[in-house]
Scaffold this active site. Structure first.
Site, mmCIF file in Angstrom:
data_model
loop_
_atom_site.group_PDB
_atom_site.id
_atom_site.type_symbol
_atom_site.label_atom_id
_atom_site.label_comp_id
_atom_site.label_asym_id
_atom_site.label_seq_id
_atom_site.Cartn_x
_atom_site.Cartn_y
_atom_site.Cartn_z
ATOM 1 N N MET A 1 6.430 -5.387 -8.298
ATOM 2 C CA MET A 1 5.273 -4.863 -7.599
ATOM 3 C C MET A 1 5.662 -3.643 -6.775
ATOM 4 S SD MET A 1 2.736 -6.439 -8.539
ATOM 5 C CE MET A 1 2.103 -7.965 -9.163
ATOM 6 N N CYS A 2 4.689 -2.844 -6.491
ATOM 7 C CA CYS A 2 4.932 -1.581 -5.814
ATOM 8 C C CYS A 2 3.781 -1.342 -4.829
ATOM 9 C CB CYS A 2 4.972 -0.440 -6.838
ATOM 10 S SG CYS A 2 6.011 -0.790 -8.277
ATOM 11 N N ARG A 3 3.861 -0.260 -4.119
ATOM 12 C CA ARG A 3 2.764 0.184 -3.250
ATOM 13 C C ARG A 3 2.557 1.664 -3.514
ATOM 14 N NH1 ARG A 3 0.160 -4.224 -1.636
ATOM 15 N NH2 ARG A 3 0.728 -4.425 -3.824
ATOM 16 N N ASN B 1 0.873 0.105 -10.129
ATOM 17 C CA ASN B 1 1.398 -1.073 -9.461
ATOM 18 C C ASN B 1 0.925 -2.273 -10.266
ATOM 19 O OD1 ASN B 1 2.100 -3.167 -7.731
ATOM 20 N ND2 ASN B 1 0.189 -2.952 -6.567
#
Lengths: 278, 278, 278, 278
Positions: free
Chosen positions: C1-3, C113
Site C-alpha cells: 500500500m502507498c499514499r 495505491n
C-alpha cells in the site's frame, strides 16, 4: 559491457582476486583494458557458495564497486571454494539491484558480459519463450537475466552446455526474424556450486575477452614471489574477463566459441555451438 | 580530484552544458582528460539560483552522474542564470551526500577540485580555526567543506578574494607547521547569486586545470554552426575544469595563481595571492 | 500500500502539500492512518508539469521520503499548476527507482495505491496483453506499471475513464481465470497535463481511502486562519489518500466505484465501472 | 532514537534474532513500541566477530533494514558468537553510512540509542576533548560516534565501564556549562570480541528501554516449544532495546543507571555512575 571473474578451488577470501592483484576486478571497474567501455561503475555483485545446506549467498549493490565499504568487508571476511564477482557497465537498462549480476535461481548462479543486440525489439518474444512457471521469478530488466531464464527453461540444471546452446540458438533465430544481423555477444559463467562453466561466444565471432588461469604448479615455478602470498591450492581455477596481472604465462585466452568446465581441479575446454532451440 | 563547471548569463537549462557538448561534464565524469583520475564517479551535485527570494537550490547524490535519471530531469527542467555543477572523485573521504559539492551556506555556494595534502593530519587544527558559530554547520568530512567554512570565517561574504586568500594562507601555514611541503591544490568556484568567483592556485604552482569561455560574440563568429542552438546570450560566462568542446578559440586557460570575477557579462582576471590568516 | 496526492490549480510549490500540513504526505510516509501499512518508506516520486513544451518532469528515489534532502529542495523550488506525489510501501516487488510512482509515458503520468492480488500468477497474461509496441517501455516490475501500460493499450490518451475501465475489466477477467477472487484494489491518478483523473475502485468494493478537497472559497470561510498562508487559488483541486489536516469540512470522501475529473477549476465525480476488455 | 540488539553465545546466524522472532529487530524497525519514534528506517548496521585474527566485520547501509536484500543474505550466511545489530532513526544528522551503527575502532564495536541534547551546541567542545591522535578517525557527524571516541580517549580498551563513566561525566559537565539541563540519554553496547558491555543511563533517569534475556535453561523450561528451533546454547546472552517476543519470563528490564557484562555465559549487572572526566 562488464567485467567479471569466477573462482573455483580451495576456500579463499574473495579479496585475493577482487582487490589484491594489480589489475584486480576493482581496477577493472575503473580502468578496463579490453572492453568497449573503460568504466564499469553501474553496480556490482558477488555470489558465493559457503556452507553446504544453503543456496549461494548473493551480495549486490548499485554503487560503483571501487568505493563500496560493504564489498570490502565481505571480500575479506568470507571464505568460499566457489564464487563469482561482477562489475557492471549498463548498456542502457536501469542501474538497480535486480539488474546486477550474478543472478540466482535455486542453487544456480549466472553472470554475463556482453549484449543481445536490439534487445528492446527482441525482448517480448524472448521473454515469452521462458517457461511460464519460471516467468514470475524474473525480477529485473536486463538481457542477461532473460538469457539465464531461457537457459533454465532449456534444461540448464541437467546439461548446462546444451541448455546454453539452445538459448543462444533461440536468440539468434529470434534476432534474424527481426532483422538483427549479429544478435548475441557473450561471455557467461554459471555454476551449481559443484561445477563451474564458462562460455565465450558471439554471432560474429568477435566475442568479449575471456582468460583462464594456468596450472598453479606451473605458475609457482614461473613466479614464486607472486603466488606464495596468494596461497593458491593446486586445484585453483580462475576465469576472468581480463588478466589480473601482467605476468607472462599466467593467463591463457579462452578461444572463440568455446566453453570451459571446472570441477575439483579438473579444467576442460570444448567447442561451443548454438543449437536449434527445439 | 573532481571536475566542475560554473555558468553565469541569461537563464538556460543546465543540460546545455552538463549533457549536450561532446566533452560535457557527463563525459568528463567518465573520461576526464586533464585530471589525475579519469573517472569522477563518486557522486555529483548541482547548485542553482532561481527565484530571487529563495536561497539557491542544491541537488546532490552519491551515484555516478552519468546514469542518474533525476539529474537528467533537473538539468532539463530548471532554468537558471547562475549555476554550478560538480562530479566527484573522492580522494579518500566517504562517498556520501554531505561530501558532494557544491556546499551551501545562506546564499553562498562553493565547490572545489583539488586537495589539502595530508588532510587527516591537518584537519583538527583547521577545523578549530573555523568560527565556533559556524562550526555546527559543517556536515561532511571533506577538506573542501572545511576550506569553505574557513573562507566564511575570514569574511567570504564581504570580500571573497581576500577571504579565500586568508584561507589558503592558513592552510599553508598549518601545513608547514606539520611538515607538509605542498599543502594545497585547488580550483574553487563560489557565488552569492549575483557574482561568480573562481580561483586557481596551488602551493607548488602546478594547479588543476581551469578554463574560461571567450566572448560569445567572438565565438559565434568563429563557430556559428555550433553555438546557434546553444542560444548563448552575450553576457555568457562559463568556467570549467576542462573545455567542453575541442574547438580552437573557444576556451582560454586561467593562469596559475589567478582569480576570476563574472558579473552580468563582465569578466575579469586578477592575480591571486595567499594572505597571512590574521 | 502507498499514499499519494494530486494537485491541480494555480502554480504552487509542492512543499505546500508535501511538507507543510500537519498530516502532510511526509507525515503519511511515517504514520499513515487509513492504510494497511503505517509506514510508506520504500521510495517516493514527484511528477510535475511545468513549461508547456516539455513532457512532465519526474523525480524519484528509493529512499524514504521523510529524510530526503533533494525532495525538500525540489518541493520548495518548483512551481507547478499540476503535480502528483507518491510515497511507496512495497507489496513485495523490489525497492528500485523503476518501481517508484508516478510512471510517465509521453505527456502522461500515472500513480497507484493498491494491489493486483496474486500478481505473480497473473503477470504473464497481463503483460502479454500490453500492446507490443508499448511493451519495451515497461521498465520496472510492479503491478501498477502494468496497469498503466494496459490503460495506454486500451486508449488512455483518447478516453481515460473508458481505458481504465477496460484495464480493470481485463485484470478481473484474468484474475477469475486463475481462480483469484478479488483481483484488484486501487486508487489511481493520471493526467495529461491539462486534466487530472482519479479513480477509486476494488472488486470487493472495499477500496483504499480517497478524499478530495472542497471548494477553496468554502474552505476559506470555514478556516480563514489556516488557508491564508497556503494562498490557495479558487481553482484549487486536491485529491489525496488521506486528509492533510484534521479540520471538518475540508475533505470529502470519494465514494466507492467513482472517478473524478479536474480541469481548470471544474471538478466532477462520476460512477466508474469496469468494462469488458474487448 | 534507534533500536538495537547484542548477542553473545554459541555461534548462530544473526537472522535468528534479526528476522525470526515476532517482534524481531526488523519488526522494530517498522513498529517500535517503547521508543519515541515508531519507525527506525534511517539506515542500519550489523557488526560481528568471526575468525579470530581479523577485526570484526561491519556491514552498514542507509536504506531501511526491512527491505534490504543484502542484510537478509548476510544474516543467513554469517555465523558468529558475538554480534550487534542496529536500526537507526536519525535525530537530525544526515542519513549516511558513516552515521550508521555500530562504529568500529580496531577490535572495538560501539552502538548507541539515545541522544546528546543540543548536540550542535556542545559538539565543538566534545570533539576537542577527543585525543588528537584519534580525531582523524571520526568519519561521521553523530553524537553517538563522538561518545565512542571520547570513551576511547578515556581508556575504553582498558576499563570500559570507567571510560564510559568519564565520557558521560564530560558530556554532563559540558552540557551544564552550556546551559543544557539534561545533557545525555543513552543505551550503549560495546565489545572487544571477548566481552560485551551494555549501559543504560540518562541524566534525568528516564533512559531508553533496555532488556536482557534470562538464563536459556530457565527459558526452555518455560517455553520449550519456542526455543527448540532457536537452538540456544546455555551460554546465550542477548541484550535488546525491546523484547523480541511477548512471552512472560523471557526478558528482564535492565534497571536505570546500570551496566551489564557478558562473557562466555557469565552475565553480571552493576551500578553505573558518571565520573569526573579527569
Amino acid at each position: 559491457m562488464c567485467r567479471w571473474l569466477a573462482y573455483s578451488g580451495s576456500p579463499i577470501a574473495p579479496e585475493k582476486l577482487i582487490y589484491e592483484p594489480e589489475h584486480s576486478l576493482i581496477d577493472q571497474s575503473l580502468h578496463a583494458r579490453y572492453g568497449v567501455e573503460t568504466v564499469n561503475g553501474d553496480g556490482f555483485g558477488v555470489g558465493y557458495y559457503g556452507e553446504r545446506e544453503l543456496p549461494p549467498a548473493v551480495f549486490k549493490d548499485t554503487k560503483p564497486a571501487w568505493g563500496d565499504q560493504n564489498l570490502r568487508e565481505l571480500a575479506r571476511h568470507v571464505r568460499s571454494p566457489l564464487f563469482m564477482a561482477h562489475v557492471r557497465a549498463s548498456s542502457g537498462t536501469a542501474v538497480q539491484q535486480t539488474n546486477c549480476h550474478p543472478f540466482r535461481y535455486g542453487r544456480w548462479l549466472w553472470m554475463h558480459n556482453g549484449v543481445i543486440s536490439c534487445f528492446s525489439r527482441l525482448k517480448r518474444d524472448l521473454v515469452m519463450a521462458v517457461e511460464p512457471e519460471l516467468y514470475p521469478s524474473i525480477e529485473g530488466s536486463t538481457d542477461s537475466e532473460v538469457m539465464f531464464f531461457l537457459a533454465l527453461t532449456f534444461g540448464l540444471s541437467e546439461h548446462p552446455p546444451a541448455a546454453v546452446g539452445r538459448m543462444v540458438g533461440l536468440v539468434e533465430e529470434t534476432g534474424r526474424a527481426h532483422g538483427v544481423e549479429r544478435p548475441i555477444q557473450m561471455t557467461v559463467a554459471t555454476s551449481d556450486g559443484e561445477r563451474l562453466w564458462t562460455f565465450r561466444y558471439s554471432t560474429e565471432h568477435r566475442s568479449p575477452s575471456l582468460f583462464h588461469s594456468t596450472d598453479p604448479r606451473h605458475v609457482r615455478r614461473l613466479h614464486p614471489e607472486v603466488f606464495t602470498p596468494m596461497e593458491l591450492s593446486e586445484d585453483t581455477q580462475v576465469v576472468v574477463s581480463e588478466p589480473l596481472r601482467d605476468l607472462p604465462g599466467l593467463w591463457i585466452e579462452v578461444p572463440e566459441s568455446t566453453y570451459t568446465t571446472s570441477e575439483r581441479g579438473r579444467f576442460e575446454m570444448q567447442a561451443f555451438r548454438p543449437a536449434p532451440p527445439d
